[in-house]
Design an enzyme around this catalytic site. Structure first.
Site, PDB file in Angstrom:
ATOM      1  N   GLU A   1       0.029  -0.970  16.426  1.00  0.00           N
ATOM      2  CA  GLU A   1      -0.272  -1.836  15.266  1.00  0.00           C
ATOM      3  C   GLU A   1       0.025  -3.303  15.595  1.00  0.00           C
ATOM      4  O   GLU A   1      -0.614  -4.202  15.067  1.00  0.00           O
ATOM      5  CB  GLU A   1       0.510  -1.377  14.031  1.00  0.00           C
ATOM      6  CG  GLU A   1       0.223   0.053  13.570  1.00  0.00           C
ATOM      7  CD  GLU A   1      -1.032   0.204  12.701  1.00  0.00           C
ATOM      8  OE1 GLU A   1      -1.749  -0.801  12.477  1.00  0.00           O
ATOM      9  OE2 GLU A   1      -1.309   1.337  12.255  1.00  0.00           O
TER      10      GLU A   1
ATOM     11  N   HIS B   1      -8.780   2.379  12.371  1.00  0.00           N
ATOM     12  CA  HIS B   1      -8.222   3.393  11.479  1.00  0.00           C
ATOM     13  C   HIS B   1      -9.252   4.435  11.026  1.00  0.00           C
ATOM     14  O   HIS B   1      -8.885   5.564  10.719  1.00  0.00           O
ATOM     15  CB  HIS B   1      -7.581   2.744  10.245  1.00  0.00           C
ATOM     16  CG  HIS B   1      -6.227   2.159  10.535  1.00  0.00           C
ATOM     17  ND1 HIS B   1      -6.031   1.151  11.450  1.00  0.00           N
ATOM     18  CD2 HIS B   1      -4.992   2.454  10.050  1.00  0.00           C
ATOM     19  CE1 HIS B   1      -4.735   0.832  11.494  1.00  0.00           C
ATOM     20  NE2 HIS B   1      -4.082   1.611  10.659  1.00  0.00           N
TER      21      HIS B   1
ATOM     22  N   ARG C   1      -8.446  -8.099   3.916  1.00  0.00           N
ATOM     23  CA  ARG C   1      -7.389  -7.120   4.193  1.00  0.00           C
ATOM     24  C   ARG C   1      -7.920  -5.882   4.904  1.00  0.00           C
ATOM     25  O   ARG C   1      -7.199  -5.223   5.650  1.00  0.00           O
ATOM     26  CB  ARG C   1      -6.670  -6.714   2.888  1.00  0.00           C
ATOM     27  CG  ARG C   1      -5.511  -5.783   3.149  1.00  0.00           C
ATOM     28  CD  ARG C   1      -4.550  -5.647   1.988  1.00  0.00           C
ATOM     29  NE  ARG C   1      -3.461  -4.746   2.370  1.00  0.00           N
ATOM     30  CZ  ARG C   1      -2.379  -4.523   1.660  1.00  0.00           C
ATOM     31  NH1 ARG C   1      -2.214  -5.130   0.518  1.00  0.00           N
ATOM     32  NH2 ARG C   1      -1.453  -3.694   2.090  1.00  0.00           N
TER      33      ARG C   1
ATOM     34  N   LYS D   1       0.641 -10.055   8.736  1.00  0.00           N
ATOM     35  CA  LYS D   1       0.464  -9.119   7.622  1.00  0.00           C
ATOM     36  C   LYS D   1       0.672  -9.838   6.289  1.00  0.00           C
ATOM     37  O   LYS D   1      -0.119  -9.670   5.352  1.00  0.00           O
ATOM     38  CB  LYS D   1       1.455  -7.953   7.757  1.00  0.00           C
ATOM     39  CG  LYS D   1       1.342  -6.881   6.671  1.00  0.00           C
ATOM     40  CD  LYS D   1       0.186  -5.916   6.894  1.00  0.00           C
ATOM     41  CE  LYS D   1       0.008  -4.913   5.768  1.00  0.00           C
ATOM     42  NZ  LYS D   1       0.416  -3.549   6.122  1.00  0.00           N
TER      43      LYS D   1
ATOM     44  N   GLU E   1      -7.305  -5.607  -1.142  1.00  0.00           N
ATOM     45  CA  GLU E   1      -8.320  -5.244  -0.161  1.00  0.00           C
ATOM     46  C   GLU E   1      -9.742  -5.326  -0.701  1.00  0.00           C
ATOM     47  O   GLU E   1     -10.513  -4.377  -0.647  1.00  0.00           O
ATOM     48  CB  GLU E   1      -8.035  -3.838   0.403  1.00  0.00           C
ATOM     49  CG  GLU E   1      -8.839  -3.572   1.674  1.00  0.00           C
ATOM     50  CD  GLU E   1      -8.326  -2.382   2.452  1.00  0.00           C
ATOM     51  OE1 GLU E   1      -7.105  -2.247   2.619  1.00  0.00           O
ATOM     52  OE2 GLU E   1      -9.160  -1.575   2.899  1.00  0.00           O
TER      53      GLU E   1
ATOM     54  N   ASN F   1      -7.551  -2.549   9.062  1.00  0.00           N
ATOM     55  CA  ASN F   1      -7.872  -1.150   9.343  1.00  0.00           C
ATOM     56  C   ASN F   1      -8.629  -0.962  10.654  1.00  0.00           C
ATOM     57  O   ASN F   1      -9.172   0.103  10.905  1.00  0.00           O
ATOM     58  CB  ASN F   1      -8.707  -0.564   8.196  1.00  0.00           C
ATOM     59  CG  ASN F   1      -7.898  -0.447   6.919  1.00  0.00           C
ATOM     60  OD1 ASN F   1      -6.769   0.019   6.944  1.00  0.00           O
ATOM     61  ND2 ASN F   1      -8.457  -0.894   5.814  1.00  0.00           N
TER      62      ASN F   1
ATOM     63  N   LYS G   1       0.864  -1.186   0.000  1.00  0.00           N
ATOM     64  CA  LYS G   1       0.000   0.000   0.000  1.00  0.00           C
ATOM     65  C   LYS G   1       0.893   1.227   0.000  1.00  0.00           C
ATOM     66  O   LYS G   1       1.680   1.436   0.926  1.00  0.00           O
ATOM     67  CB  LYS G   1      -0.886   0.021   1.243  1.00  0.00           C
ATOM     68  CG  LYS G   1      -2.175  -0.737   1.095  1.00  0.00           C
ATOM     69  CD  LYS G   1      -3.128  -0.321   2.209  1.00  0.00           C
ATOM     70  CE  LYS G   1      -4.413  -1.093   2.158  1.00  0.00           C
ATOM     71  NZ  LYS G   1      -5.344  -0.671   3.229  1.00  0.00           N
TER      72      LYS G   1
ATOM     73  N   HIS H   1       0.413   8.502  14.207  1.00  0.00           N
ATOM     74  CA  HIS H   1      -0.579   7.613  13.604  1.00  0.00           C
ATOM     75  C   HIS H   1      -0.968   6.481  14.558  1.00  0.00           C
ATOM     76  O   HIS H   1      -2.155   6.206  14.774  1.00  0.00           O
ATOM     77  CB  HIS H   1      -0.012   7.052  12.292  1.00  0.00           C
ATOM     78  CG  HIS H   1      -0.882   6.024  11.637  1.00  0.00           C
ATOM     79  ND1 HIS H   1      -2.130   6.313  11.127  1.00  0.00           N
ATOM     80  CD2 HIS H   1      -0.684   4.699  11.425  1.00  0.00           C
ATOM     81  CE1 HIS H   1      -2.662   5.211  10.613  1.00  0.00           C
ATOM     82  NE2 HIS H   1      -1.803   4.216  10.786  1.00  0.00           N
TER      83      HIS H   1
END
Lengths: 364, 364
Positions: free
Chosen positions: A182, A245, A238, A224, A234, A242, A140, A262
């Protein structure tokens, strides 16, 4: 050194994880497409590691570009700057870009590689925990638009990811914690056992314990890689990556990408998603409490900044890549270790979550 | 109506060719991904056809963006403008962009679709002959950089191409001729029989004879679709479609994208490539003469503008997407109807070609 593989047929690539990898040019060289190489880094990382990466590339035309640090550089103007260097130096379609830095450098360099001459090679050398466990893996790439984060980008897989655990030694505590957000996410959406391990080892992780960090990076990259291999673009699972997010991006947009990292925004966002899941009756309130405790133990915020109101959340959440025909899709929990993407939630419950979190938010 | 298919597995799509198709919303609707549609057009085309396209889309959220006409708008700044409209209107990942215009609108709208939220749907409604026979088919999208044409872009296939032959009625003669340059190209690289047909029917084509134009568009799209299906990302034979383009891009860059149309530059470029092929002994001088005659009969230039020197050609040719590690690759002819991509040509011969054409160039 551990090596994982992202399985994507002819676009498969390795993730190397270990100590001192940055200086091992033999890991890099098999993935250079030609003799022209541009290393993109930032003002914080370049003084520490740029020479180590370029030292062994004596037979190559190596150019370097050092950008200002921070999310505010991640835009089309900086993208054009990277592309200008490539053109000024006469770089051809078989050149290779190397992203040496955190998520901002990785996302932006990856997008430059995606669109320069309609696609050239790039390699990720992530230097933050967040980039090592998340953004450097999976292809990404993006830059931000003033109206939304990561709204301009492409799916473009790197040729290799080289995660040198030594670099975490120079990573500030706050950035380490942001990366751990994460890491915690993988436990929440896919792996209750790993989540429990994180609860038991958070002190070691925060103390930069190498063995603990290496295990956390490996487990995260394993998750991942599996998700990306199953759903590169996605269209399905996938999206589960998120978790937190959509709320998190609203916080980041509300703060104009300042003040919060973030991972910090994602941490609060994950707790909000868990809270909403509990209000819908999908998980026990005790699970939400457990998540709040782990986030706090990690040194992550569990309340949005005082500036955020329910209205502001809704406005910024509407501009989300998961929105379809105006409907906002969210990642919610069905259990600790199991998540779904859904647009099928009671708006009342969302309203209650937003009210609850904005009411408890403390003045910045 | 004729329908050809670009065969690319799950990304296959139809090319519809015929009269009055612009007004047939039933051709458009199956390819709209959701209810949000943005039609991008330019100031020349929009007054003529925009209403016809949007009229039947009453059940959709239809936004329109009308850009200034011309190659100089094809840059990252205009790209950002398109993306801003999408974000301001809250367009989600299942929106659809429609490119209504020539190559500039098509390339730029396609690239906006490629990078908005990492890829959304788009449909090509080409309104010039050049766009109908070449740029709208095959998924090459791009914007220009000040240092090079089409240097920033992506491969992103449209959902459909709708080529309405009626629009050619309003196309100026000069633009028709520029489009015919790309039609002639297919004959030169793949189809000697079609090339002979073009020699025999050039008067009819230049007189806007519908039957002749329809046949030329069909044959061109058939060739383009076959090449794209065999080599979507230009790792091999697709590069042959660039016959004349390396010389042509040098001319366009030398003129700062002013004065000459793309097809005009390609025409002169094709003749230069043929001349070089003859100097290398690969084709007879008579073939070069035949090509010069057909280009002249089409109303296309056979000499570069006076501003171009051999040095200027070389400088601009070095910045070409086919260059690898600094070596310029060219498409050359082995026969009328057969081309190769090669970096293996005597530099003397290239020098002679450049000298010859720059010497004969007339003051602009």
């Amino acid at each position: 050194m551990k090596t994982l593989q992202v399985e994507l047929a002819e676009r498969s690539y390795p993730i190397h994880i270990g100590s001192g990898l940055l200086r091992q040019a033999e890991l890099l060289m098999p993935h250079l497409a030609g003799r022209q190489v541009l290393v993109v880094s930032n003002e914080t990382v370049a003084p520490l590691y740029l020479d180590a990466v370029t030292a062994a590339l004596t037979d190559y035309q190596v150019e370097t570009l050092v950008l200002p640090d921070g999310e505010s550089t991640k835009n089309l103007q900086t993208l054009e700057k990277i592309l200008s260097v490539l053109l000024e130096q006469g770089f051809g379609r078989n050149c290779t870009l190397i992203a040496l830095g955190g998520g901002v450098i990785g996302d932006m360099t990856g997008f430059a590689a995606a669109c320069y001459q309609r696609g050239v090679a790039y390699i990720q050398i992530p230097t933050t925990l967040l980039a090592q466990v998340d953004s450097s893996v999976g292809g990404k790439t993006a830059v931000n638009h003033a109206l939304g984060k990561n709204m301009i980008g492409a799916f473009h897989q790197p040729r290799a990811v080289i995660a040198d655990t030594d670099v975490l030694g120079t990573l500030p505590d706050r950035e380490l914690a942001a990366g751990l957000a994460e890491v915690i996410k993988y436990g929440l959406i896919r792996d209750a056992g790993f989540y429990t391990w994180l609860e038991q080892n958070m002190t070691a992780l925060r103390n930069h314990d190498t063995a603990a960090l290496t295990h956390a990076i490996e487990q995260s990259c394993r998750h991942k890689a599996a998700v990306v291999a199953a759903d590169e673009r996605e269209s399905g699972q996938r999206a589960l990556l998120n978790l937190g997010h959509t709320f998190g991006h609203a916080i980041e947009t509300g703060l104009n990408y300042h003040d919060w990292l973030h991972g910090e925004a994602v941490a609060t966002g994950m707790l909000m998603a868990a809270d909403l899941s509990a209000r819908l009756g999908w998980i026990e309130p005790g699970v939400v409490e457990r998540i709040a405790q782990l986030l706090t133990a990690t040194g992550l915020p569990v309340q949005p900044p005082a500036i955020m109101t329910p209205e502001l959340f809704r406005r910024h959440m509407a501009v989300d890549k998961k929105a379809r025909d105006g409907q906002v899709y969210l990642i919610l929990l069905e259990a600790l270790g199991a998540a779904v993407v859904t647009g099928d939630y009671a708006d009342d419950a969302l309203a209650a979550t937003l009210e609850h979190f904005c009411r408890t938010a403390q003045p910045a």
